[in-house]
Design an enzyme around this catalytic site. Structure first.
Site, PDB file in Angstrom:
ATOM      1  N   ARG A 135      -1.996  -6.157  -8.393  1.00 24.81           N
ATOM      2  CA  ARG A 135      -0.921  -7.122  -8.131  1.00 24.81           C
ATOM      3  C   ARG A 135      -0.868  -8.234  -9.155  1.00 24.81           C
ATOM      4  O   ARG A 135       0.183  -8.780  -9.431  1.00 24.81           O
ATOM      5  CB  ARG A 135      -1.118  -7.766  -6.751  1.00 24.81           C
ATOM      6  CG  ARG A 135      -0.733  -6.892  -5.610  1.00 24.81           C
ATOM      7  CD  ARG A 135      -1.295  -7.397  -4.328  1.00 24.81           C
ATOM      8  NE  ARG A 135      -2.744  -7.257  -4.333  1.00 24.81           N
ATOM      9  CZ  ARG A 135      -3.531  -7.396  -3.274  1.00 24.81           C
ATOM     10  NH1 ARG A 135      -3.004  -7.736  -2.129  1.00 24.81           N
ATOM     11  NH2 ARG A 135      -4.824  -7.207  -3.372  1.00 24.81           N
TER      12      ARG A 135
ATOM     13  N   HIS B  66       0.847  -1.212   0.000  1.00 30.86           N
ATOM     14  CA  HIS B  66       0.000   0.000   0.000  1.00 30.86           C
ATOM     15  C   HIS B  66       0.879   1.258   0.000  1.00 30.86           C
ATOM     16  O   HIS B  66       0.627   2.215  -0.744  1.00 30.86           O
ATOM     17  CB  HIS B  66      -0.879   0.071   1.256  1.00 30.86           C
ATOM     18  CG  HIS B  66      -1.969  -0.949   1.339  1.00 30.86           C
ATOM     19  ND1 HIS B  66      -2.184  -1.712   2.446  1.00 30.86           N
ATOM     20  CD2 HIS B  66      -2.941  -1.296   0.455  1.00 30.86           C
ATOM     21  CE1 HIS B  66      -3.236  -2.495   2.261  1.00 30.86           C
ATOM     22  NE2 HIS B  66      -3.711  -2.267   1.055  1.00 30.86           N
TER      23      HIS B  66
ATOM     24  N   LYS C 174     -18.587  -5.947   8.567  1.00 33.30           N
ATOM     25  CA  LYS C 174     -17.373  -6.756   8.724  1.00 33.30           C
ATOM     26  C   LYS C 174     -16.679  -6.404  10.025  1.00 33.30           C
ATOM     27  O   LYS C 174     -16.700  -5.249  10.444  1.00 33.30           O
ATOM     28  CB  LYS C 174     -16.396  -6.462   7.577  1.00 33.30           C
ATOM     29  CG  LYS C 174     -16.716  -7.190   6.300  1.00 33.30           C
ATOM     30  CD  LYS C 174     -15.538  -7.077   5.363  1.00 33.30           C
ATOM     31  CE  LYS C 174     -15.856  -7.609   3.988  1.00 33.30           C
ATOM     32  NZ  LYS C 174     -14.830  -7.213   3.020  1.00 33.30           N
TER      33      LYS C 174
ATOM     34  N   SER D 147      -3.038  -7.679   2.947  1.00 31.84           N
ATOM     35  CA  SER D 147      -3.417  -7.521   4.352  1.00 31.84           C
ATOM     36  C   SER D 147      -3.938  -8.833   4.922  1.00 31.84           C
ATOM     37  O   SER D 147      -3.660  -9.167   6.075  1.00 31.84           O
ATOM     38  CB  SER D 147      -4.496  -6.443   4.489  1.00 31.84           C
ATOM     39  OG  SER D 147      -4.016  -5.205   4.052  1.00 31.84           O
TER      40      SER D 147
HETATM   41  P1  ADP Z   1      -9.805  -3.541  -0.606  1.00 36.87           P
HETATM   42  O1  ADP Z   1     -10.525  -4.388   0.396  1.00 36.87           O
HETATM   43  O2  ADP Z   1     -10.601  -2.371  -1.101  1.00 36.87           O
HETATM   44  O3  ADP Z   1      -9.140  -4.317  -1.734  1.00 36.87           O
HETATM   45  P2  ADP Z   1      -7.177  -3.250   0.491  1.00 36.87           P
HETATM   46  O4  ADP Z   1      -6.779  -2.507   1.721  1.00 36.87           O
HETATM   47  O5  ADP Z   1      -6.947  -4.730   0.487  1.00 36.87           O
HETATM   48  O6  ADP Z   1      -8.661  -2.867   0.263  1.00 36.87           O
HETATM   49  O7  ADP Z   1      -6.417  -2.642  -0.766  1.00 36.87           O
HETATM   50  C1  ADP Z   1      -6.534  -1.296  -1.152  1.00 36.87           C
HETATM   51  C2  ADP Z   1      -5.876  -1.103  -2.507  1.00 36.87           C
HETATM   52  O8  ADP Z   1      -4.487  -1.405  -2.421  1.00 36.87           O
HETATM   53  C3  ADP Z   1      -6.404  -2.003  -3.621  1.00 36.87           C
HETATM   54  O9  ADP Z   1      -6.379  -1.283  -4.834  1.00 36.87           O
HETATM   55  C4  ADP Z   1      -5.413  -3.128  -3.684  1.00 36.87           C
HETATM   56  O10 ADP Z   1      -5.379  -3.747  -4.948  1.00 36.87           O
HETATM   57  C5  ADP Z   1      -4.138  -2.343  -3.422  1.00 36.87           C
HETATM   58  N1  ADP Z   1      -3.079  -3.188  -2.904  1.00 36.87           N
HETATM   59  C6  ADP Z   1      -3.118  -3.989  -1.816  1.00 36.87           C
HETATM   60  N2  ADP Z   1      -1.932  -4.622  -1.644  1.00 36.87           N
HETATM   61  C7  ADP Z   1      -1.132  -4.204  -2.663  1.00 36.87           C
HETATM   62  C8  ADP Z   1       0.210  -4.515  -3.055  1.00 36.87           C
HETATM   63  N3  ADP Z   1       0.935  -5.397  -2.382  1.00 36.87           N
HETATM   64  N4  ADP Z   1       0.703  -3.913  -4.160  1.00 36.87           N
HETATM   65  C9  ADP Z   1      -0.071  -3.049  -4.854  1.00 36.87           C
HETATM   66  N5  ADP Z   1      -1.344  -2.714  -4.546  1.00 36.87           N
HETATM   67  C10 ADP Z   1      -1.870  -3.282  -3.469  1.00 36.87           C
END
Ligand code: ADP
Length: 176
Positions: free
Chosen positions: A95, A22, A46, A132
């Protein structure tokens, strides 16, 4: 530049917890805009591992050295929040092809229903497997997450994982 010409983007997500993946998207993404709002989603249906206020506090500490980034929470539709803050775009990270498949559909829908554009940034290869949910699992099993998250996350996630373990094993009652 006057306020009307400022290009604002939101980077929405759960950030439960924020990861180095992130942070990579935030630091690269903010370069494309005048301001980037990290929009931390509150989903009443959630139960996150980290409560909303804790997730926000950790993100604020993590991005305090990055100019033009601020952190806000939102509930409801992402496009409604984007419009409320005057954002011209939603920033998302990609990703792999399954991220792309989901994001493609969401982006088309958000543009169709609200006229909001989505900007994608490809992950840096070293973070392609960082998520995450994986970090939560590792933390709950007592593993080492220090190479996957900013240092500010570690104490919070360990404490939350220990609490979750105790709740799952009926050693304590969950808080209302
Ligand atoms: P959501 O539940 O909306 O997917 P996340 O917190 O999991 O929320 O992710 C927020 C954003 O960050 C999303 O666009 C996700 O694809 C991106 N993201 C998460 N991990 C990575 C990573 N390792 N590299 C690039 N983008 C990421």
């Amino acid at each position: 530049m006057n306020g009307q010409n400022r290009k604002i983007a939101i980077f929405p997500g759960s950030f439960d917890p924020i990861t180095l993946g992130h942070l990579d998207i935030i630091t690269r993404g903010v370069e494309l805009f005048d301001e980037l709002i990290v929009a931390v989603g509150h989903n009443p249906d959630k139960t996150p591992l980290l409560p909303l206020d804790e997730r926000m506090a950790i993100i604020r500490q993590t991005v305090e050295h990055v100019p033009n980034v601020r952190v806000e929470s939102f509930e409801g539709l992402t496009v409604d929040f984007a419009q409320k803050v005057g954002a011209t775009a939603i920033l998302r990270g990609i990703r792999n092809s399954s991220d792309l498949q989901f994001e493609f559909q969401t982006a088309l829908t958000n543009r169709a229903v609200a006229g909001v554009e989505t900007v994608f940034i490809m992950t840096s290869p070293q973070y392609a497997f960082t998520s995450s949910s994986l970090i939560r699992q590792i933390a709950i099993m007592g593993g080492d997450i220090s190479s996957l998250v900013p240092p500010q996350v570690i104490g919070h996630i360990k404490a939350a994982a220990e609490l979750r373990e105790k709740i799952d094993h009926n050693m304590i009652e969950p808080k209302e």
